[in-house]
Design a protein around this motif. Sequence first.
Motif, short mmCIF file in Angstrom:
data_model
loop_
_atom_site.label_atom_id
_atom_site.label_comp_id
_atom_site.label_asym_id
_atom_site.label_seq_id
_atom_site.Cartn_x
_atom_site.Cartn_y
_atom_site.Cartn_z
N GLY A 1 51.47 24.23 -13.95
CA GLY A 1 50.22 24.38 -14.67
C GLY A 1 50.14 25.75 -15.29
N VAL A 2 49.26 25.88 -16.29
CA VAL A 2 49.13 27.13 -17.02
C VAL A 2 47.66 27.50 -17.16
CG1 VAL A 2 49.54 28.30 -19.23
CG2 VAL A 2 51.22 26.65 -18.36
N PHE A 3 47.34 28.76 -16.89
CA PHE A 3 46.03 29.32 -17.20
C PHE A 3 46.28 30.33 -18.30
CE2 PHE A 3 42.76 32.58 -16.88
CZ PHE A 3 41.61 31.81 -16.89
N ALA A 4 45.66 30.12 -19.46
CA ALA A 4 45.91 30.99 -20.61
C ALA A 4 44.62 31.64 -21.06
CB ALA A 4 46.52 30.18 -21.75
N VAL A 5 44.62 32.96 -21.12
CA VAL A 5 43.49 33.72 -21.66
C VAL A 5 43.93 34.28 -23.00
CG1 VAL A 5 41.96 35.68 -21.33
CG2 VAL A 5 42.67 34.34 -19.37
N PRO B 1 51.20 23.63 -26.84
CA PRO B 1 52.33 22.77 -27.18
C PRO B 1 53.56 23.04 -26.32
CG PRO B 1 51.32 23.65 -29.16
CD PRO B 1 50.67 24.34 -27.99
N MET B 2 53.76 24.27 -25.87
CA MET B 2 54.91 24.55 -25.03
C MET B 2 54.70 24.03 -23.62
SD MET B 2 55.96 28.32 -26.21
CE MET B 2 56.00 28.74 -27.93
N HIS B 3 53.47 23.84 -23.23
CA HIS B 3 53.13 23.38 -21.90
C HIS B 3 53.19 21.87 -21.79
CE1 HIS B 3 50.07 21.95 -19.02
NE2 HIS B 3 50.49 22.95 -18.29
N ARG B 4 52.55 21.16 -22.68
CA ARG B 4 52.36 19.72 -22.56
C ARG B 4 53.65 18.91 -22.49
NH1 ARG B 4 48.41 21.08 -26.45
NH2 ARG B 4 46.42 21.40 -25.42
N PRO B 5 54.65 19.15 -23.34
CA PRO B 5 55.81 18.28 -23.30
C PRO B 5 56.66 18.41 -22.04
CG PRO B 5 55.77 19.58 -25.32
CD PRO B 5 54.70 20.10 -24.42
N ARG B 6 56.40 19.40 -21.25
CA ARG B 6 57.23 19.63 -20.08
C ARG B 6 56.64 19.03 -18.81
NH1 ARG B 6 58.22 23.18 -23.87
NH2 ARG B 6 60.29 24.06 -24.11
N GLY B 7 55.69 18.16 -18.94
CA GLY B 7 55.19 17.41 -17.80
C GLY B 7 54.36 18.19 -16.81
N ARG B 8 53.71 19.24 -17.24
CA ARG B 8 52.87 19.99 -16.32
C ARG B 8 51.54 19.27 -16.14
NH1 ARG B 8 55.68 23.17 -19.44
NH2 ARG B 8 57.14 24.56 -18.46
N ARG B 9 50.94 19.48 -15.01
CA ARG B 9 49.71 18.76 -14.68
C ARG B 9 48.46 19.41 -15.21
NH1 ARG B 9 49.77 17.82 -8.41
NH2 ARG B 9 49.51 20.05 -8.55
N ALA B 10 48.48 20.68 -15.53
CA ALA B 10 47.23 21.36 -15.86
C ALA B 10 47.43 22.38 -16.96
CB ALA B 10 46.67 22.05 -14.62
N LEU B 11 46.45 22.47 -17.82
CA LEU B 11 46.36 23.55 -18.80
C LEU B 11 44.92 23.95 -18.89
CD1 LEU B 11 47.40 25.44 -21.04
CD2 LEU B 11 47.02 23.56 -22.65
N CYS B 12 44.63 25.18 -18.56
CA CYS B 12 43.29 25.72 -18.70
C CYS B 12 43.40 26.89 -19.66
CB CYS B 12 42.75 26.18 -17.34
SG CYS B 12 41.13 26.95 -17.46
N SER B 13 42.72 26.80 -20.77
CA SER B 13 42.80 27.85 -21.77
C SER B 13 41.41 28.37 -22.07
CB SER B 13 43.42 27.29 -23.05
OG SER B 13 43.47 28.27 -24.05
#
Length: 119
Positions: free
Chosen positions: A80-84, A101-113
Amino acid sequence: MTNAGAPTVAPRPYAVLGATGEQGGATARTLLAAGARVDALVRDPTSTRARALADDGCRLAQADLDEDGGLPEALAGTQGVFAVTTFDGPGGPRGGSRAGPMHRPRGRRALCSYPPSWP
């Protein structure tokens, strides 16, 4: 039933962009306190704030949203990624849209931006 002697697999870490800032740093420390592994993505791993994160238990990964080269490698293997991102810094609000876009295709469960990424 447990399998004594079986190797355990550590969960994949969370990546925190903006980890040396207030929100990113608080997020990284909260994840650590919850027992999660954290990769703190920092521009300068020798900075005082970055070293403090390492001392707290974060693994430091050098990456910059304004440079395409290091971000995919820094996000590799994370769950998962937390992006500020900022409105007025280099790259403006586009910084968050680079992480998405770099996060989603790699099968991660979470993105919080924060602020939310724009297309």
